[in-house]
Scaffold this motif. Sequence first.
Motif, PDB file in Angstrom:
ATOM      1  N   TYR A  37       0.839  -1.199   0.000  1.00 38.34           N
ATOM      2  CA  TYR A  37       0.000   0.000   0.000  1.00 38.34           C
ATOM      3  C   TYR A  37       0.874   1.249   0.000  1.00 38.34           C
ATOM      4  N   GLU A  93      -9.002   2.239  -3.222  1.00 37.22           N
ATOM      5  CA  GLU A  93     -10.256   1.772  -2.629  1.00 37.22           C
ATOM      6  C   GLU A  93     -10.413   0.257  -2.795  1.00 37.22           C
ATOM      7  N   TRP A 110      -7.962  -1.870  -3.057  1.00 33.44           N
ATOM      8  CA  TRP A 110      -7.000  -2.462  -2.122  1.00 33.44           C
ATOM      9  C   TRP A 110      -7.601  -2.510  -0.715  1.00 33.44           C
ATOM     10  N   ARG A 111      -8.165  -1.370  -0.299  1.00 31.58           N
ATOM     11  CA  ARG A 111      -8.699  -1.267   1.058  1.00 31.58           C
ATOM     12  C   ARG A 111      -9.797  -2.312   1.301  1.00 31.58           C
ATOM     13  N   GLN A 112     -10.685  -2.452   0.315  1.00 30.71           N
ATOM     14  CA  GLN A 112     -11.782  -3.426   0.452  1.00 30.71           C
ATOM     15  C   GLN A 112     -11.258  -4.853   0.532  1.00 30.71           C
ATOM     16  N   ARG A 130      -9.364  -5.279   3.941  1.00 36.60           N
ATOM     17  CA  ARG A 130     -10.250  -5.236   5.097  1.00 36.60           C
ATOM     18  C   ARG A 130     -11.109  -6.496   5.190  1.00 36.60           C
ATOM     19  N   ASP A 139      -2.629   3.655   9.296  1.00 38.47           N
ATOM     20  CA  ASP A 139      -3.938   3.227   8.771  1.00 38.47           C
ATOM     21  C   ASP A 139      -4.017   1.698   8.736  1.00 38.47           C
ATOM     22  N   MET A 140      -2.940   1.070   8.267  1.00 38.94           N
ATOM     23  CA  MET A 140      -2.899  -0.395   8.216  1.00 38.94           C
ATOM     24  C   MET A 140      -3.007  -0.979   9.625  1.00 38.94           C
ATOM     25  N   MET A 164      -6.493  -0.898  10.829  1.00 37.72           N
ATOM     26  CA  MET A 164      -7.336  -1.954  10.239  1.00 37.72           C
ATOM     27  C   MET A 164      -7.120  -3.266  10.979  1.00 37.72           C
TER      28      MET A 164
END
Length: 227
Positions: free
Chosen positions: A109, A120, A122-124, A127, A155-156, A159
């Motif tokens: 990331y 986005e 990647w995030r989905q 997560r 941020d990681m 999560m």
Amino acid sequence: MSSVEIPVTADQGPDAALIERARRLFSGRVDFLLSAPGLEFIPDPAVPEVAFAGRSNVGKSSLLNAITGRKALARISVTPGRTQELNFFEVGGLPGELPDFRLVDMPGYGFAKAPPAVVERWRQLVREFLRGRVVLKRALVLIDSRHGVKQVDIDMMRMLDESAVGYRLVLTKADKVKASELAAVHASTLAEARKHSAAFPVVAVTSSETGLGIAELRAAVLADAEI
Ligand SMILES: Nc1nc2c(ncn2[C@@H]2O[C@H](COP(=O)(O)OP(=O)(O)OP(=O)(O)O)[C@@H](O)[C@H]2O)c(=O)[nH]1
Ligand SMILES: [Mg+2]
């Protein structure tokens, strides 16, 4: 490098027997299983898993190669942001049978110039993987020794905190910085770890280039897979 004063207490380091057991295990079967661009492609949750996360170019693939003692198991990229899938590797057991556990190379990331849609996506993916993966025992969050913890790393970490997946912070590329800088980045990374509910209050120092810290981290990964 040996002159760096990094606080280590007796209970933080894996013992010699565990280091040796890990060395033997990883010198046996280690196979690439599959590369999953989406959750519909991930393998059945049949064995424990330990995941590797970190900014693009932090040295995830290199660390995987170093831990497994394979030169080119995980592809080492020249272009940052190449690993955009979840890559699964099998460790231990007999070919054709279930492995003892799996390692998961997570997509990097924080690479510059990524279009918002890619970020986005990647995030989905990450997560949902973290939230739903019951066999995920631990994660390693890799931090480049030259840069320290960045906002994207925080941020990681959040999560992971939210998913209640325990994780270790690992400094990579320790060979690239002076001993004094390494001690400073170790201290600041440890301070950040202490702010997070799911982070271990320890920071491993590694170099895939020189092998620093690799045997110990390999043992820690084995212990994590066996919890
Ligand atoms: N000096 C030094 N270079 C390293 C080390 N680990 C990785 N590198 C270099 O850093 C670059 C990125 O390494 P990768 O292992 O591909 O990083 P990655 O995190 O897998 O990158 P992506 O998959 O693109 O997110 C490569 O040029 C590596 O050779 C290390 O311990 N020391
Ligand atoms: Mg990679």
